[in-house]
Motif scaffolding. Structure first.
Motif, PDB file in Angstrom:
ATOM      1  N   ALA A   1      -2.894   6.653   2.536  1.00  0.00           N
ATOM      2  CA  ALA A   1      -3.967   6.104   3.413  1.00  0.00           C
ATOM      3  C   ALA A   1      -3.637   6.001   4.916  1.00  0.00           C
ATOM      4  O   ALA A   1      -4.527   6.474   5.772  1.00  0.00           O
ATOM      5  CB  ALA A   1      -4.626   4.936   2.866  1.00  0.00           C
ATOM      6  N   GLY A   2      -2.743   5.394   5.045  1.00  0.00           N
ATOM      7  CA  GLY A   2      -2.475   5.093   6.649  1.00  0.00           C
ATOM      8  C   GLY A   2      -2.140   6.491   7.301  1.00  0.00           C
ATOM      9  O   GLY A   2      -2.728   6.598   8.650  1.00  0.00           O
TER      10      GLY A   2
ATOM     11  N   THR B   1      -3.068   9.361   6.433  1.00  0.00           N
ATOM     12  CA  THR B   1      -4.415  10.279   6.665  1.00  0.00           C
ATOM     13  C   THR B   1      -5.300   9.693   7.809  1.00  0.00           C
ATOM     14  O   THR B   1      -5.712  10.586   8.643  1.00  0.00           O
ATOM     15  CB  THR B   1      -5.333  10.020   5.355  1.00  0.00           C
TER      16      THR B   1
ATOM     17  N   THR C   1       5.429   7.110  -4.260  1.00  0.00           N
ATOM     18  CA  THR C   1       4.724   7.054  -3.019  1.00  0.00           C
ATOM     19  C   THR C   1       3.699   6.137  -3.104  1.00  0.00           C
ATOM     20  O   THR C   1       3.010   6.132  -4.107  1.00  0.00           O
ATOM     21  CB  THR C   1       4.115   8.388  -2.699  1.00  0.00           C
ATOM     22  N   ARG C   2       3.577   5.265  -1.943  1.00  0.00           N
ATOM     23  CA  ARG C   2       2.632   4.165  -1.944  1.00  0.00           C
ATOM     24  C   ARG C   2       1.240   4.651  -1.453  1.00  0.00           C
ATOM     25  O   ARG C   2       1.135   5.634  -0.776  1.00  0.00           O
ATOM     26  CB  ARG C   2       2.990   3.056  -1.246  1.00  0.00           C
ATOM     27  N   VAL C   3       0.125   4.258  -2.148  1.00  0.00           N
ATOM     28  CA  VAL C   3      -1.127   4.909  -1.841  1.00  0.00           C
ATOM     29  C   VAL C   3      -1.385   4.400  -0.359  1.00  0.00           C
ATOM     30  O   VAL C   3      -2.102   5.216   0.356  1.00  0.00           O
ATOM     31  CB  VAL C   3      -2.277   4.336  -2.899  1.00  0.00           C
ATOM     32  N   ARG C   4      -1.244   3.263  -0.073  1.00  0.00           N
ATOM     33  CA  ARG C   4      -1.372   2.725   1.325  1.00  0.00           C
ATOM     34  C   ARG C   4      -0.727   3.572   2.468  1.00  0.00           C
ATOM     35  O   ARG C   4      -1.104   3.666   3.464  1.00  0.00           O
ATOM     36  CB  ARG C   4      -0.863   1.124   1.287  1.00  0.00           C
ATOM     37  N   THR C   5       0.597   4.107   2.015  1.00  0.00           N
ATOM     38  CA  THR C   5       1.195   4.765   3.061  1.00  0.00           C
ATOM     39  C   THR C   5       0.629   5.957   3.266  1.00  0.00           C
ATOM     40  O   THR C   5       0.310   6.491   4.536  1.00  0.00           O
ATOM     41  CB  THR C   5       2.715   5.105   2.461  1.00  0.00           C
TER      42      THR C   5
END
Length: 157
Positions: free
Chosen positions: A10-11, A13, A4-8
């Motif tokens: 965060a978006g 959330t 899982t990507r952190v950017r995904t």
């Protein structure tokens, strides 16, 4: 499966927080007040994060050579559980952040201030669950093959 990507997260959330806050304000404008988080939810999130970390620790021990046997199905389930924990934490962090955003203008009211505090702590617990999910996903990643392949594959693939 890919990590899982952190950017995904965060978006996701941010999207849930903004959308949830808009919906909560609309409902409160019509006289419907929904509760924020409860302390039992915070405890449940912390316990869930602990269980995910405990399950991932067994996979980590196997990859480090400290544990001689590990069922492949357990490793796959641990990876899937970690991914689900990361997404669940992100979604819940957005939901609780929306509750905080809505009550911010009314912090002088004791009940709203208490709601903001509990929901704020729940945001931290939900982010913690997402972080534990990402860490356990990392635990389930196999080291790169010796022939020089570019990316390490998750143990569960």
């Amino acid at each position: 499966m890919r990590r899982t990507r952190v950017r995904t997260l965060a978006g996701l959330t941010i999207l849930v927080a903004v959308g949830g806050a808009a919906i909560l304000r609309l409902l409160e404008g019509r006289g419907t007040y929904l509760p924020g988080a409860a302390w039992v939810e915070v405890v449940a999130l912390v316990l869930l994060a602990g269980l995910v970390l405990w399950a991932g620790w067994g996979v980590r021990a196997y990859l480090k050579g400290d544990r001689p046997e590990l069922d492949g199905l357990r490793a796959a389930r641990t990876f899937a559980m970690a991914k689900a924990a990361a997404y669940t934490g992100a979604l819940l962090a957005g939901r609780y952040a929306a509750a905080v955003i809505v009550v911010l203008p009314q912090l002088e009211v004791e009940a709203r201030r208490a709601q903001a505090v509990v929901s704020g702590v729940a945001v931290v617990a939900a982010v913690g669950l997402a972080v534990v999910g990402l860490v356990v996903e990392k635990f389930c990643q196999l080291p790169p093959p010796e022939d020089g392949a570019e990316d390490a594959e998750p143990l569960a693939s």
